[in-house]
Design an enzyme around this catalytic site. Structure first.
Site, PDB file in Angstrom:
ATOM      1  N   HIS A 165       1.981   4.308  -2.981  1.00  0.00           N
ATOM      2  CA  HIS A 165       1.986   5.767  -2.817  1.00  0.00           C
ATOM      3  C   HIS A 165       3.332   6.356  -3.243  1.00  0.00           C
ATOM      4  O   HIS A 165       3.387   7.335  -4.003  1.00  0.00           O
ATOM      5  CB  HIS A 165       1.729   6.143  -1.352  1.00  0.00           C
TER       6      HIS A 165
ATOM      7  N   HIS B 105       0.828  -1.197   0.000  1.00  0.00           N
ATOM      8  CA  HIS B 105       0.000   0.000   0.000  1.00  0.00           C
ATOM      9  C   HIS B 105       0.871   1.259   0.000  1.00  0.00           C
ATOM     10  O   HIS B 105       0.689   2.160  -0.839  1.00  0.00           O
ATOM     11  CB  HIS B 105      -0.904  -0.003   1.238  1.00  0.00           C
ATOM     12  N   GLU B 106       1.830   1.325   0.920  1.00  0.00           N
ATOM     13  CA  GLU B 106       2.683   2.508   1.019  1.00  0.00           C
ATOM     14  C   GLU B 106       3.667   2.593  -0.139  1.00  0.00           C
ATOM     15  O   GLU B 106       3.990   3.689  -0.611  1.00  0.00           O
ATOM     16  CB  GLU B 106       3.431   2.501   2.357  1.00  0.00           C
TER      17      GLU B 106
END
Length: 227
Positions: A33, A29-30
């Site tokens: 980003h 997820h990170e």
């Protein structure tokens, strides 16, 4: 239909299997980003060592505990300098959206592997040995936990409240004064979110939406022959 095979309110094996699933879900997820920000022109995340899949770089204590206990949570926000974007109004929401999209992709992969596993176990037979039965049960439950945690993380982070990704996707369309006026209460909003998760007032509707997404993925993959 995909559902949890574990019974009861607590299962030690299921609890332990949550740990690698959470590490993967939060790390990807990170990373999504950081990678999207990097591709859009901002190297801040890479400079801080966040352009990585190493979970140690991403984990937030309270967010990880929430994931472990409630299935919903968050990691440390990826540092972004929007001044490096060519079009901040467009690129900030795109960068925020990358995290949930990555989790939905992982969920889809989890549903696919679950379906493939069912097809394989059906082909070779469940009653080959007790070891085979144990392996089949554990593996199916692992992928159930994996896909569930990923879709939960994706849905949860789309809530339009700080510090979640949804605030940077939906609230970014507000006037700057109103946007920053809301963002300054970020710490208090986190406490409210944790309370709502603990009471179950937030987790139940989010779980319902997550279940619909899993069913949609399951339906689409079920259209593939032999799955």
């Amino acid at each position: 239909m995909i559902k949890s095979i574990f019974q009861g309110n607590f299962d030690i094996i299921g609890f332990l299997m949550r740990i690698p699933c959470i590490l993967i879900a939060l790390s990807f997820h990170e990373f999504a980003h950081a990678y999207s920000a990097y591709k859009l022109g901002d190297t801040t995340a890479r400079s801080f060592g966040r352009l990585t899949l190493n979970p140690i770089k991403h984990l937030d204590l309270f967010g990880t505990l929430c994931m472990l206990l409630f299935g919903f949570g968050w990691a440390k926000p990826v540092p972004i300098n929007s001044r490096n974007f060519k079009n901040p109004r467009r690129d900030i929401p795109l960068t925020a959206l990358a995290g949930p999209v990555m989790n939905f992709l992982l969920c889809f992969i989890g549903v696919l592997i679950f379906r493939i596993s069912i097809a394989i176990y059906t082909a070779i037979g469940f009653n080959v040995s007790s070891f085979m039965l144990d392996f089949e049960t554990i593996s199916l439950n692992f992928w159930t936990i994996f896909l569930t945690l990923n879709v939960y993380l994706g849905v949860f982070n789309l809530l339009p409240v700080p510090p979640l990704d949804g605030s940077r996707i939906f609230l970014s369309f507000l006037p700057d004064k109103l946007y920053y006026g809301i963002m300054k209460y970020e710490r208090y909003i986190v406490l409210v979110i944790m309370l709502l998760l603990y009471l179950g007032w937030l987790s139940k509707p989010l779980a319902y939406v997550s279940s619909l997404i899993i069913q949609a993925f399951d339906f689409l993959i079920g259209l593939i022959p032999f799955l």
